[in-house]
Scaffold this active site. Structure first.
Site, PDB file in Angstrom:
ATOM      1  N   ASP A 178      -2.050  10.025  -1.055  1.00 45.63           N
ATOM      2  CA  ASP A 178      -0.984   9.095  -0.432  1.00 45.63           C
ATOM      3  C   ASP A 178      -0.018   8.494  -1.488  1.00 45.63           C
ATOM      4  O   ASP A 178       1.374   8.360  -1.099  1.00 45.63           O
ATOM      5  CB  ASP A 178      -1.448   8.259   0.584  1.00 45.63           C
ATOM      6  CG  ASP A 178      -2.107   8.812   1.947  1.00 45.63           C
ATOM      7  OD1 ASP A 178      -1.511   9.834   2.259  1.00 45.63           O
ATOM      8  OD2 ASP A 178      -2.868   8.070   2.416  1.00 45.63           O
TER       9      ASP A 178
ATOM     10  N   ASN B 151       5.038   1.719   3.430  1.00 44.93           N
ATOM     11  CA  ASN B 151       3.887   0.979   4.124  1.00 44.93           C
ATOM     12  C   ASN B 151       4.232  -0.548   4.187  1.00 44.93           C
ATOM     13  O   ASN B 151       4.395  -1.122   5.304  1.00 44.93           O
ATOM     14  CB  ASN B 151       2.681   1.048   3.016  1.00 44.93           C
ATOM     15  CG  ASN B 151       2.057   2.362   3.383  1.00 44.93           C
ATOM     16  OD1 ASN B 151       2.466   3.154   4.245  1.00 44.93           O
ATOM     17  ND2 ASN B 151       1.004   2.502   2.645  1.00 44.93           N
TER      18      ASN B 151
END
Length: 257
Positions: free
Chosen positions: A58, A129
């Site tokens: 990620d 995020n």
């Protein structure tokens, strides 16, 4: 369908990861593509690119997303046994789907992102995020004024996390927050380890930031203040610097199988 593909791969040196990189290069040998390690990318690599493919975990996907506005992206988890791959579209054992996807057999989703302003200057990189506001040194207390929904409060804490739904399953969840959908058009914030004593008793500890709303901070520490985008892009802040955070108008376009 895609005429100019950029492949960005993690700098891991494991045999399996490098094997996946080679397999993907071979699968794309009839297409125009360029390939580069994640630690070497800059704005120039993305010129005229109409698709970005990341290989790794990620972290590689998130770093690449910071350079994208409308260009679609999808990620391949080269080592799913070692990497969570929460943001990835394919695993290493699904490479047989790659050519079909590149020929148009795919779906798309949109992951909401966060816009950051520092002293009224808009930062060009969007957070996928979270954004962290606090002390660079986590063992130091963060001091700041927080403002939201017409309320303000001076706080002492371990810092504040502002997240998208994509980020709500990571640091935010570990800090006690409840996950929510990546597509939900809102952000959430969480004050980490708030200090309470004779002079300070924090009440604004968590909440939502809906589209069109903002959360604002004014730094009260004289040193080691930062704003961190996805724990990747760091901005040093000074005493009385002002920070504004809101939902971005450009979600990340992600190709899925």
């Amino acid at each position: 369908m895609f005429k100019n593909i950029l492949i960005i791969y993690s700098e891991k040196e494991t045999e399996k990861h490098l094997d996946v990189v080679e397999k993907i290069k071979n699968l794309l040998n009839d297409r125009k593509f360029s390939i580069i390690k994640s630690g070497q990318i800059d704005e120039s690599n993305f010129k005229d690119v109409d698709l970005v493919i990341t290989i790794g975990g990620d972290g590689t996907f998130i770093r690449a997303s910071h350079f994208l506005k409308k260009t679609p992206i999808f990620g391949i988890n080269s080592e799913p046994e070692n990497s969570e791959g929460a943001l990835k579209s394919l695993k290493a054992d699904e490479l047989h789907l790659l050519k079909e996807m590149l020929n148009g057999k795919f779906n798309t989703i949109k992951r909401e992102r966060i816009k950051l302003k520092i002293n009224n200057k808009e930062i060009d990189k969007l957070a996928l995020n979270e954004i962290f506001i606090g002390s660079e040194k986590q063992y130091h207390t963060s001091r700041y004024l927080i403002k939201i929904d017409g309320k303000e409060e001076e706080q002492r804490s371990s810092g504040v996390i502002v997240v998208t739904g994509s980020g709500s399953n990571a640091w935010y969840k570990s800090a006690g927050g409840a996950p929510f959908s990546y597509s939900k058009k809102e952000l959430k914030f969480l004050v980490r380890e708030p200090f309470s004593g004779r002079l300070f008793s924090s009440k604004i500890l968590k909440g939502k930031i809906k589209k069109g709303e903002k959360i604002m901070f004014e730094l009260r520490s004289h040193y080691n203040n930062i704003a961190a985008i996805d724990s990747n892009v760091i901005f040093n802040l000074n005493y009385k610097d002002k920070v504004e955070i809101e939902l971005a108008n450009q979600p990340l376009v992600v190709i899925t199988k």
